[in-house]
Scaffold this active site. Structure first.
Site, mmCIF file in Angstrom:
data_model
loop_
_atom_site.group_PDB
_atom_site.id
_atom_site.type_symbol
_atom_site.label_atom_id
_atom_site.label_comp_id
_atom_site.label_asym_id
_atom_site.label_seq_id
_atom_site.Cartn_x
_atom_site.Cartn_y
_atom_site.Cartn_z
ATOM 1 N N SER A 190 89.832 29.574 41.486
ATOM 2 C CA SER A 190 90.867 30.781 41.660
ATOM 3 C C SER A 190 92.170 30.280 41.207
ATOM 4 O O SER A 190 92.193 29.112 40.694
ATOM 5 C CB SER A 190 90.187 31.335 43.259
ATOM 6 O OG SER A 190 91.092 32.500 43.967
ATOM 7 N N ASP A 342 86.847 41.397 39.037
ATOM 8 C CA ASP A 342 87.481 40.567 39.854
ATOM 9 C C ASP A 342 89.302 40.854 39.380
ATOM 10 O O ASP A 342 89.622 41.476 38.180
ATOM 11 C CB ASP A 342 87.259 39.461 38.923
ATOM 12 C CG ASP A 342 87.642 38.418 39.227
ATOM 13 O OD1 ASP A 342 88.871 38.331 40.909
ATOM 14 O OD2 ASP A 342 87.897 36.902 38.958
ATOM 15 N N HIS A 372 84.870 38.327 42.484
ATOM 16 C CA HIS A 372 85.593 36.930 42.639
ATOM 17 C C HIS A 372 85.157 36.154 44.436
ATOM 18 O O HIS A 372 85.029 36.748 44.958
ATOM 19 C CB HIS A 372 87.140 37.273 43.453
ATOM 20 C CG HIS A 372 88.531 36.397 43.424
ATOM 21 N ND1 HIS A 372 88.395 35.483 42.271
ATOM 22 C CD2 HIS A 372 88.320 35.748 44.411
ATOM 23 C CE1 HIS A 372 89.021 34.712 43.235
ATOM 24 N NE2 HIS A 372 89.273 34.626 43.645
#
Length: 402
Positions: A190, A342, A372
């Site tokens: 991320s 995501d 995600h």
């Protein structure tokens, strides 16, 4: 007979629950567990927003307070010695395999995610991942913590991560920990994936840094802020764990104290007029596979509508996707995981395309039923099969390529 109070109470809870209900795509495994975890996370964000609006505390402060309940101590086990220390004033957690090795070991430098505002290598999921990596790969693992927004804006997070990497790449430090300087990986998930990508660009293009990175691993990475209305942003606007509004909120805190900036990002009108030449690097109509362009029509974001004096908006340390081809062609073999559900999906796809176009070796694995943040859920009792899958994909690739 049900009384009026019971009816009102029931309606209140139905209304309350509806605020956090996210329709779960049909191909998601363990959908009820995912739905419960998603609702819990969004409830925390909702509570944080309420507290923020009435002046009790900021939303990110509440989330950080909750996450600190999950912090671990540096406990060694029968396979790995774990210690907390600091490299150039930045906290790191070291994982050193206990088994004897005649040859220098490979090493992984891992940078955690958390929307630049919260998180730590101390979280159970990251501690477990890095411990697992050290044991399975017989590798030295360096887990990095960095200063967090909004107390510290960009580029503090990048500077801390780069400082740790440069410190570790010194000959005397590599020798101290028994590391092979030709077998070093930088990895992250991320926002940590963005920091890993930006640091790798800097290291590979800096002639003064002697030792280079062999591979980088980017797990559902965030890689640009130039275009805030990609197809993946539209399709997953109310996505699992990470919604578009939440992502923009924390991204804004990472960049500036100006509370109007998030509104500009939501309408995709945050970039300055002089950034026009950069949009060829994030033009999804040419960089995304046809399957993910679908029937969307590409329109360049509205430029120059606002007057933010924010150099970060055009900085490749903020948006590694804005690097030109000459800066990308020196990059090492790259592993990218993207997830279908995501908002950051298209960042990974575009980076994979750009790297491949300049001859960088890329292994891109796309998870059709992924979303995600799943890597944060592979330890009991909140484990998801998807989290275990991503962990194993990551470790397998590293084992074969590092």
């Amino acid at each position: 007979m049900i009384g009026p109070k019971a009816i009102c109470f029931g309606l209140f809870w139905v209304l309350f629950a509806s605020q956090f209900y996210t329709p779960i795509p049909g191909n998601i495994e363990e959908c009820w567990k995912v739905m419960a975890l998603d609702a819990a996370l969004k409830t925390c964000i909702f509570m944080g927003t309420c507290f923020e609006n009435i002046g009790i505390m900021r939303c990110e402060e509440l989330i950080s307070m909750i996450l600190r309940l999950d912090y671990t101590q540096p406990l060694s086990d029968e396979y790995v010695t774990v210690t907390d220390t600091a490299f150039t004033d930045s906290p790191v957690r070291l994982y050193l395999p206990k088994r004897k090795s005649e040859a220098p070991r490979r090493a992984v430098i891992y940078i955690h995610g958390g929307s630049y505002c919260f998180g730590s290598f101390k979280l159970t999921a990251y501690d477990s991942l890095n411990r697992w990596t050290a044991n399975k790969l017989d590798a030295v693992v360096v887990a990095v913590d960095y200063r967090l927004a909004p107390q510290h804006h960009f580029p503090a997070q990048f500077e801390d991560s780069l400082a740790v990497v440069k410190f570790f790449l010194q000959d005397k430090i590599l020798t101290k920990y028994g590391v092979d300087p030709t077998r070093i990986c930088i990895a992250g998930d991320s926002s940590g994936g963005k920091l890993a990508a930006a640091v790798t660009q800097q290291v590979q293009n800096d002639l003064e840094i002697k030792h280079k990175i062999k591979v980088q691993a980017l797990l559902y990475p965030h890689l640009q802020i130039a275009d805030a209305y990609l197809p993946s942003h539209r399709e997953n606007e109310h996505g699992i764990f990470l919604t578009r509004d939440t992502g923009i909120k924390f991204m804004s805190l990472y960049i500036t104290k100006d509370e109007t900036f998030s509104q500009a990002m939501k309408s995709n009108q945050h970039m300055p007029l002089e950034s026009r030449h950069l949009f060829k690097f994030v033009n999804w109509s040419t960089l995304l596979p046809k399957k993910y362009r679908k029937n969307y029509v590409y329109t360049e974001p509205i430029l120059g509508r606002t007057n933010y004096s924010l150099p970060a908006l055009m900085d490749i340390r903020m948006s590694p996707l804005l690097a030109n081809d000459s800066q990308l062609q020196n990059l090492p073999s790259t592993y990218i995981i993207t997830c279908e559900h995501d908002i950051l999906r298209d960042d990974g796809f575009m980076y994979a395309s750009r790297l491949q176009n300049v001859g960088v070796q890329v292994a891109h694995e796309h998870i059709e039923n992924g979303f995600h943040g799943a890597l944060s859920f592979f330890t009991s009792p909140l484990y998801l099969r998807l989290g275990l899958k991503i962990r194993d994909m990551y470790i397998t690739w590293l084992d074969n390529n590092l």
